[in-house]
Design a protein around this motif. Structure first.
Motif, PDB file in Angstrom:
ATOM      1  N   ASP A 104      30.166  -4.850  26.534  1.00  0.00           N
ATOM      2  CA  ASP A 104      30.352  -4.022  27.731  1.00  0.00           C
ATOM      3  C   ASP A 104      29.623  -4.563  28.946  1.00  0.00           C
ATOM      4  OD1 ASP A 104      27.816  -3.578  26.844  1.00  0.00           O
ATOM      5  OD2 ASP A 104      27.957  -1.387  26.795  1.00  0.00           O
ATOM      6  N   GLY A 105      29.077  -5.795  28.840  1.00  0.00           N
ATOM      7  CA  GLY A 105      28.437  -6.428  29.985  1.00  0.00           C
ATOM      8  C   GLY A 105      26.982  -6.073  30.180  1.00  0.00           C
ATOM      9  N   VAL A 106      26.379  -5.315  29.278  1.00  0.00           N
ATOM     10  CA  VAL A 106      24.978  -4.902  29.402  1.00  0.00           C
ATOM     11  C   VAL A 106      24.108  -5.860  28.593  1.00  0.00           C
ATOM     12  CG1 VAL A 106      23.322  -3.042  28.998  1.00  0.00           C
ATOM     13  CG2 VAL A 106      25.643  -2.508  29.753  1.00  0.00           C
ATOM     14  N   TYR A 107      22.961  -6.234  29.185  1.00  0.00           N
ATOM     15  CA  TYR A 107      22.018  -7.146  28.535  1.00  0.00           C
ATOM     16  C   TYR A 107      20.981  -6.316  27.776  1.00  0.00           C
ATOM     17  CZ  TYR A 107      24.029 -10.946  31.266  1.00  0.00           C
ATOM     18  OH  TYR A 107      24.888 -11.877  31.803  1.00  0.00           O
ATOM     19  N   ARG A 108      21.161  -6.227  26.473  1.00  0.00           N
ATOM     20  CA  ARG A 108      20.255  -5.421  25.645  1.00  0.00           C
ATOM     21  C   ARG A 108      19.381  -6.267  24.738  1.00  0.00           C
ATOM     22  NH1 ARG A 108      25.315  -2.940  25.310  1.00  0.00           N
ATOM     23  NH2 ARG A 108      25.416  -0.876  26.306  1.00  0.00           N
ATOM     24  N   ARG A 109      19.889  -7.433  24.340  1.00  0.00           N
ATOM     25  CA  ARG A 109      19.173  -8.253  23.374  1.00  0.00           C
ATOM     26  C   ARG A 109      18.940  -9.640  23.953  1.00  0.00           C
ATOM     27  NH1 ARG A 109      23.061  -7.874  18.373  1.00  0.00           N
ATOM     28  NH2 ARG A 109      24.591  -7.888  20.061  1.00  0.00           N
TER      29      ARG A 109
ATOM     30  N   ASN B  91      25.541   2.498  23.593  1.00  0.00           N
ATOM     31  CA  ASN B  91      25.364   3.523  24.626  1.00  0.00           C
ATOM     32  C   ASN B  91      24.348   4.578  24.189  1.00  0.00           C
ATOM     33  OD1 ASN B  91      27.150   2.349  26.414  1.00  0.00           O
ATOM     34  ND2 ASN B  91      28.910   3.504  25.699  1.00  0.00           N
ATOM     35  N   ALA B  92      24.337   4.887  22.883  1.00  0.00           N
ATOM     36  CA  ALA B  92      23.338   5.839  22.378  1.00  0.00           C
ATOM     37  C   ALA B  92      21.937   5.257  22.521  1.00  0.00           C
ATOM     38  CB  ALA B  92      23.633   6.180  20.925  1.00  0.00           C
ATOM     39  N   PHE B  93      21.775   3.985  22.172  1.00  0.00           N
ATOM     40  CA  PHE B  93      20.469   3.346  22.331  1.00  0.00           C
ATOM     41  C   PHE B  93      20.059   3.314  23.805  1.00  0.00           C
ATOM     42  CE2 PHE B  93      21.445   0.631  18.317  1.00  0.00           C
ATOM     43  CZ  PHE B  93      21.175   1.732  17.520  1.00  0.00           C
ATOM     44  N   ASP B  94      21.022   3.052  24.685  1.00  0.00           N
ATOM     45  CA  ASP B  94      20.726   3.070  26.125  1.00  0.00           C
ATOM     46  C   ASP B  94      20.248   4.446  26.562  1.00  0.00           C
ATOM     47  OD1 ASP B  94      21.647   0.508  26.050  1.00  0.00           O
ATOM     48  OD2 ASP B  94      23.525   0.900  27.111  1.00  0.00           O
ATOM     49  N   PHE B  95      20.929   5.486  26.035  1.00  0.00           N
ATOM     50  CA  PHE B  95      20.556   6.852  26.406  1.00  0.00           C
ATOM     51  C   PHE B  95      19.120   7.157  25.997  1.00  0.00           C
ATOM     52  CE2 PHE B  95      20.308  11.384  25.233  1.00  0.00           C
ATOM     53  CZ  PHE B  95      20.536  11.940  26.477  1.00  0.00           C
ATOM     54  N   TYR B  96      18.730   6.703  24.798  1.00  0.00           N
ATOM     55  CA  TYR B  96      17.354   6.916  24.361  1.00  0.00           C
ATOM     56  C   TYR B  96      16.369   6.294  25.356  1.00  0.00           C
ATOM     57  CZ  TYR B  96      18.950   8.416  19.711  1.00  0.00           C
ATOM     58  OH  TYR B  96      19.516   9.086  18.665  1.00  0.00           O
ATOM     59  N   GLN B  97      16.662   5.070  25.791  1.00  0.00           N
ATOM     60  CA  GLN B  97      15.747   4.410  26.733  1.00  0.00           C
ATOM     61  C   GLN B  97      15.763   5.080  28.099  1.00  0.00           C
ATOM     62  OE1 GLN B  97      15.035   0.108  26.566  1.00  0.00           O
ATOM     63  NE2 GLN B  97      16.857  -0.054  25.259  1.00  0.00           N
ATOM     64  N   GLN B  98      16.921   5.603  28.477  1.00  0.00           N
ATOM     65  CA  GLN B  98      16.973   6.303  29.759  1.00  0.00           C
ATOM     66  C   GLN B  98      16.186   7.603  29.712  1.00  0.00           C
ATOM     67  OE1 GLN B  98      21.186   6.686  30.548  1.00  0.00           O
ATOM     68  NE2 GLN B  98      21.488   4.468  30.376  1.00  0.00           N
ATOM     69  N   VAL B  99      16.215   8.280  28.549  1.00  0.00           N
ATOM     70  CA  VAL B  99      15.442   9.508  28.397  1.00  0.00           C
ATOM     71  C   VAL B  99      13.953   9.200  28.380  1.00  0.00           C
ATOM     72  CG1 VAL B  99      14.901  11.401  26.799  1.00  0.00           C
ATOM     73  CG2 VAL B  99      17.275  10.750  27.210  1.00  0.00           C
ATOM     74  N   LYS B 100      13.573   8.140  27.672  1.00  0.00           N
ATOM     75  CA  LYS B 100      12.167   7.783  27.569  1.00  0.00           C
ATOM     76  C   LYS B 100      12.012   6.279  27.739  1.00  0.00           C
ATOM     77  CE  LYS B 100       8.010   8.246  24.838  1.00  0.00           C
ATOM     78  NZ  LYS B 100       7.406   8.327  23.502  1.00  0.00           N
ATOM     79  N   PRO B 101      12.017   5.785  28.975  1.00  0.00           N
ATOM     80  CA  PRO B 101      11.802   4.355  29.186  1.00  0.00           C
ATOM     81  C   PRO B 101      10.358   3.964  28.851  1.00  0.00           C
ATOM     82  CG  PRO B 101      11.848   5.507  31.274  1.00  0.00           C
ATOM     83  CD  PRO B 101      12.203   6.520  30.228  1.00  0.00           C
TER      84      PRO B 101
ATOM     85  N   THR C  46      20.387   0.603  35.644  1.00  0.00           N
ATOM     86  CA  THR C  46      20.197  -0.060  36.934  1.00  0.00           C
ATOM     87  C   THR C  46      20.032  -1.552  36.690  1.00  0.00           C
ATOM     88  OG1 THR C  46      17.823   0.364  36.803  1.00  0.00           O
ATOM     89  CG2 THR C  46      19.156   1.949  38.020  1.00  0.00           C
ATOM     90  N   PRO C  47      20.637  -2.399  37.524  1.00  0.00           N
ATOM     91  CA  PRO C  47      20.506  -3.845  37.320  1.00  0.00           C
ATOM     92  C   PRO C  47      19.110  -4.330  37.697  1.00  0.00           C
ATOM     93  CG  PRO C  47      21.761  -3.390  39.310  1.00  0.00           C
ATOM     94  CD  PRO C  47      21.515  -2.063  38.665  1.00  0.00           C
ATOM     95  N   MET C  48      18.726  -5.444  37.117  1.00  0.00           N
ATOM     96  CA  MET C  48      17.462  -6.074  37.476  1.00  0.00           C
ATOM     97  C   MET C  48      17.657  -7.585  37.437  1.00  0.00           C
ATOM     98  SD  MET C  48      15.000  -5.535  34.112  1.00  0.00           S
ATOM     99  CE  MET C  48      14.989  -3.777  34.331  1.00  0.00           C
ATOM    100  N   PRO C  49      16.806  -8.338  38.150  1.00  0.00           N
ATOM    101  CA  PRO C  49      16.931  -9.799  38.133  1.00  0.00           C
ATOM    102  C   PRO C  49      16.801 -10.341  36.715  1.00  0.00           C
ATOM    103  CG  PRO C  49      15.439  -9.098  39.872  1.00  0.00           C
ATOM    104  CD  PRO C  49      15.726  -7.890  39.044  1.00  0.00           C
ATOM    105  N   GLY C  50      17.548 -11.413  36.424  1.00  0.00           N
ATOM    106  CA  GLY C  50      17.494 -11.991  35.091  1.00  0.00           C
ATOM    107  C   GLY C  50      16.095 -12.413  34.701  1.00  0.00           C
TER     108      GLY C  50
ATOM    109  N   SER D 168      12.495  -1.403  36.617  1.00  0.00           N
ATOM    110  CA  SER D 168      12.126  -2.541  37.453  1.00  0.00           C
ATOM    111  C   SER D 168      11.016  -2.127  38.413  1.00  0.00           C
ATOM    112  CB  SER D 168      13.355  -3.024  38.232  1.00  0.00           C
ATOM    113  OG  SER D 168      13.024  -4.132  39.037  1.00  0.00           O
ATOM    114  N   SER D 169      10.002  -3.006  38.531  1.00  0.00           N
ATOM    115  CA  SER D 169       8.842  -2.665  39.366  1.00  0.00           C
ATOM    116  C   SER D 169       8.442  -3.876  40.197  1.00  0.00           C
ATOM    117  CB  SER D 169       7.674  -2.224  38.480  1.00  0.00           C
ATOM    118  OG  SER D 169       6.508  -2.057  39.242  1.00  0.00           O
ATOM    119  N   ARG D 170       8.146  -3.644  41.481  1.00  0.00           N
ATOM    120  CA  ARG D 170       7.696  -4.723  42.362  1.00  0.00           C
ATOM    121  C   ARG D 170       6.292  -5.187  42.002  1.00  0.00           C
ATOM    122  NH1 ARG D 170      11.310  -7.692  43.888  1.00  0.00           N
ATOM    123  NH2 ARG D 170       9.677  -8.699  45.148  1.00  0.00           N
TER     124      ARG D 170
END
Length: 742
Positions: free
Chosen positions: A215-220, A42-52, A328-332, A283-285
């Motif tokens: 926790d169901g999150v795809y990180r690796r 969750n800490a690593f996720d927070f870092y990416q959310q702060v600076k994606p 936010t979810p994104m396509p696999g 995620s970007s179109r």
């Protein structure tokens, strides 16, 4: 050696327990429970959310089976002739290579032969014509063969759809650069492959299976893995390998596991299990082109030229969305595309093999700082220190992510520091409680219970090491103790019992008026007032204590006389002499490093001791020094006794006798005695010997109405006056009596 011993002495049991707790925290981190992992992730996720990751125009595109495509080209799965058309048009549009994030494990149900088989009512001629037509699978296989296509594989179940088990395509050459990394690699038990017809024409095969964290999150995402016991590559890195010529790949390893994968002449660093941490962008179109736009020739020119292309789905009904660190979810298929973007841009997050060692070392360093410093500091400093250490490390962790894309866990080292700080603060509290108890134990024998309570509640008021302050010092001693001891020659236990009772009586008198017992010296006692706590009325309290001590000793004598075992045996009364003096002293813990006492030192102490010795000379139970008398003479029954030069001192001092409290002070008989005594001393010092003798005689007559005896005092002055009358001292005489004994 001395330094080592000093450190060992200071390493108390609280620090020893904290060191054990630190070791336990390290062990818990090594075990790495799922809950600890969740906080770290969750800490690593927070870092990416702060600076994606900032999106860049990489040559990576997704041909998307989106809702528009389903509406225009029909429901999924499409006929494989449509997919063949998609492959041909993507190749014609300049795509370097295509990777399918879908699998074709079963024959196309829309192939002509299958239509003939499923529609038994068709005329035989039509059935025959349909059977003669090429199958949709072969058409797609031909299209795959005309391009560079990577077919996707997965590990969900063992494929039996084609009637074959363990179907395997051509093996890809690879090498291990280092120890065998297979024990460390991610393992998948089964492999689901494409139809042999399609698999044989494919340029490559990539595993698109990605396992989420707990926790169901795809990180690796695994770049290399073991599937059914064989080394396989992930879809993204296989697409890169085929697009760059399809050569062999290598796995670099060390004793800790996989170190990286070498593809297209570049090393892609990985975790020890062969996985990578993609640095996600939102995620970007812009990554996507609609499959229907490609198939229906609506794609802008050069949109796919030079691009590495994934084919996947984002249509809502196909349910291929995955939870990501960005929240936010994104396509696999977009996860695979982002992995490839990270490889091309060299922006992959790094969780190096040494990261655990760094985190463990950080826990040790933070823990040792807290263990060493916290016991010496107050609560405010503990909070500031803990906050500074944790903030500093968390900032370091974030800067490592921001500048170097290195992932260092900020949570568990911070948690460990907090736990240790709480533990050490608790130990501080228990130590303070223990210190209060020590103060109670240390002073409970010497000071009043009320004073002990004040010290335990406010230990900062106890200044150790010595300070200068005014004290009232009391010395008491037993007259004729040797004679009393001899009477117990055959009963030493009885003498011990008597002394314990006697000293208890004296102690009660001192403690009941807030005094501090300095020490017992055989049958003698030393006590003082105004330390360790301030007591402005210390002179009066010392006098009240002395009066009570004499009264209680008299009661003890009466009790002993009535309850003695042998009435015929001579009774030895306990007589006590007390000296009290007031003056500046040094008071505190005095002694060596290993043995010390809370005591008072100074000239005022010495004079108090000498005054106690003069009580026998004057026949007065309590002798006061000049400062003490000045404080109490208006409230207590005090008489001036003499101007003497005690042994060991050069300066003379006025000495006074204490005979009673306010009640006696107000008695007319005492006031008459005081007047006569002052007149006698005035005549004595003025060498008017006949007047002095007359006053002494008058004093003798007044004494009959008072509750104390001055016979020794009057006789002493009578002898002095008679001697001076016969042998005058001369005009230079200053009236000072020189004491020959202590």
């Amino acid at each position: 050696m001395k330094l080592f011993l000093r450190i060992v002495r200071r390493f108390d049991w609280a620090r020893a327990l904290a060191t054990g707790l630190l070791a336990l925290l390290l062990l818990v981190r090594v075990v790495d429970h799922e809950l600890i992992q969740t906080f770290r992730y969750n800490a690593f996720d927070f870092y990416q959310q702060v600076k994606p990751r900032s999106p860049e125009p990489f040559p990576v595109t997704i041909i998307d089976v989106d809702d528009q495509s389903l509406e225009e080209l029909g429901q999924w799965p499409w006929p494989r002739t449509t997919l063949a058309d998609l492959v041909d048009k993507a190749t014609a549009a300049g795509a370097v290579a295509l990777a399918f994030d879908v699998i074709f494990a079963d024959p196309d149900r829309l192939s002509p032969e299958n239509i003939a088989l499923d529609n038994k009512g068709l005329p035989e001629e039509i059935k025959k014509a349909l059977r003669a037509m090429p199958s949709n699978d072969s058409i797609l296989a031909d299209a795959i063969g005309r391009s560079r296509v990577i077919v996707g594989e997965t590990s969900i179940r063992r494929s039996v759809a084609s009637g074959q088990d363990d179907v395997q395509g051509p093996k890809v050459e690879y090498a291990f650069l280092g120890p065998n990394p297979e024990p460390f690699m991610m393992k998948f038990p089964d492999l689901v492959q494409n139809m042999p017809t399609l698999d044989a024409k494919a340029a490559g095969r990539g595993i698109f299976t990605v396992r989420p964290d707990s926790d169901g999150v795809y990180r690796r995402v695994p770049l290399v893995m073991l599937v059914d016991g064989q080394v396989r590559m992930g879809l993204s890195v296989e697409l890169l390998r085929i697009a760059t010529g399809g050569g062999a790949f290598a796995i670099k390893s060390n004793d800790a596991g996989v170190d990286g994968v070498i593809v297209a002449r570049q090393l892609i660093s990985t975790d020890s299990d062969g996985t990578v941490w993609p640095y996600f962008a939102h995620s970007s179109r812009d990554r996507f082109v609609s499959a229907s736009d490609l198939v229906l020739d609506r794609l802008p020119p050069n949109r796919l030229r030079g691009h590495l292309v994934f084919v996947g789905t984002s249509a809502i009904g196909l349910e291929d969305f995955r939870a990501t660190p960005l929240g936010t979810p994104m396509p696999g298929v977009e996860i695979h595309a982002q992995v490839l973007e990270n490889i091309l841009g060299k922006t992959m997050l790094v969780r190096p093999n040494y990261s655990i060692a760094v985190e463990l070392l950080t826990i040790v360093l933070l823990g040792l700082v807290i263990i060493v410093l916290v016991p010496k500091m107050g609560a405010a400093f503990v909070l500031m220190l803990t906050g500074t250490l944790i903030s500093g490390y968390v900032l370091f962790s974030y800067v490592a992510f921001q500048n170097e894309r290195i992932l260092l866990d900020p949570t568990y080292p911070a948690f460990s520091a907090i736990i240790l700080a709480i533990f050490m603060s608790t130990m501080n509290y228990l130590r303070e409680e223990r210190e209060r108890q020590r103060i109670r134990s240390a002073f409970g024998q010497y000071v009043s219970p009320d004073l002990v309570t004040q010290l335990s509640d406010n230990p900062e008021r106890l200044i150790l090491g010595g300070e200068r302050r005014p004290l009232s010092i009391l010395f008491s001693d037993v007259r004729g103790f040797t004679t009393i001891s001899e009477s117990f020659r055959d009963d030493p236990a009885g003498l011990t019992q008597l002394m314990n009772r006697f000293l208890t009586v004296l102690s009660d008198g001192i403690l009941s008026f807030g005094g501090t017992i300095d020490k017992f010296m055989g049958d003698a006692v030393m006590a003082f007032w105004n330390a360790p706590l301030d007591e402005p009325d210390h002179a009066r309290l010392s006098c009240r204590a002395a009066l009570k001590m004499l009264s209680d000793v008299n009661e003890l004598n009466e009790f002993r006389k009535v309850n003695r075992r042998n009435p015929d045996k001579k009774f030895h009364q306990i007589d006590v002499g007390i000296g009290i003096n007031t003056g500046d002293c040094i008071v505190g813990n005095m002694g060596s490093d290993t043995r010390f006492d809370y005591t008072a030192l100074g000239d005022a102490v010495n004079l108090a001791s000498r005054l106690e010795g003069q009580s026998k000379t004057y026949g007065v139970g309590i002798i006061l020094g000049p400062e003490t008398a000045n404080h109490v003479k208006d409230d207590f029954a005090v008489l001036e006794l003499d101007l003497i030069r005690v042994k060991g001192k050069t300066e003379p001092a006025q000495v006074f006798g204490l005979f009673g409290d306010e009640t006696l002070r107000a008695a007319p008989e005492f006031q008459r005695l005081e007047t006569l005594n002052n007149e006698m001393l005035d005549a004595y010092r003025g060498q008017r010997w006949s007047d002095a003798q007359g006053h002494l005689k008058a004093m003798q007559e007044v004494l009959g109405g008072l509750p104390f005896d001055l016979q020794t005092y009057i006789e002493m002055y009578s002898d002095r006056v008679q001697g001076f009358k016969e042998n005058p001292p001369g005009q230079s005489w200053d009236g000072v009596f020189v004491a020959a004994s202590k």
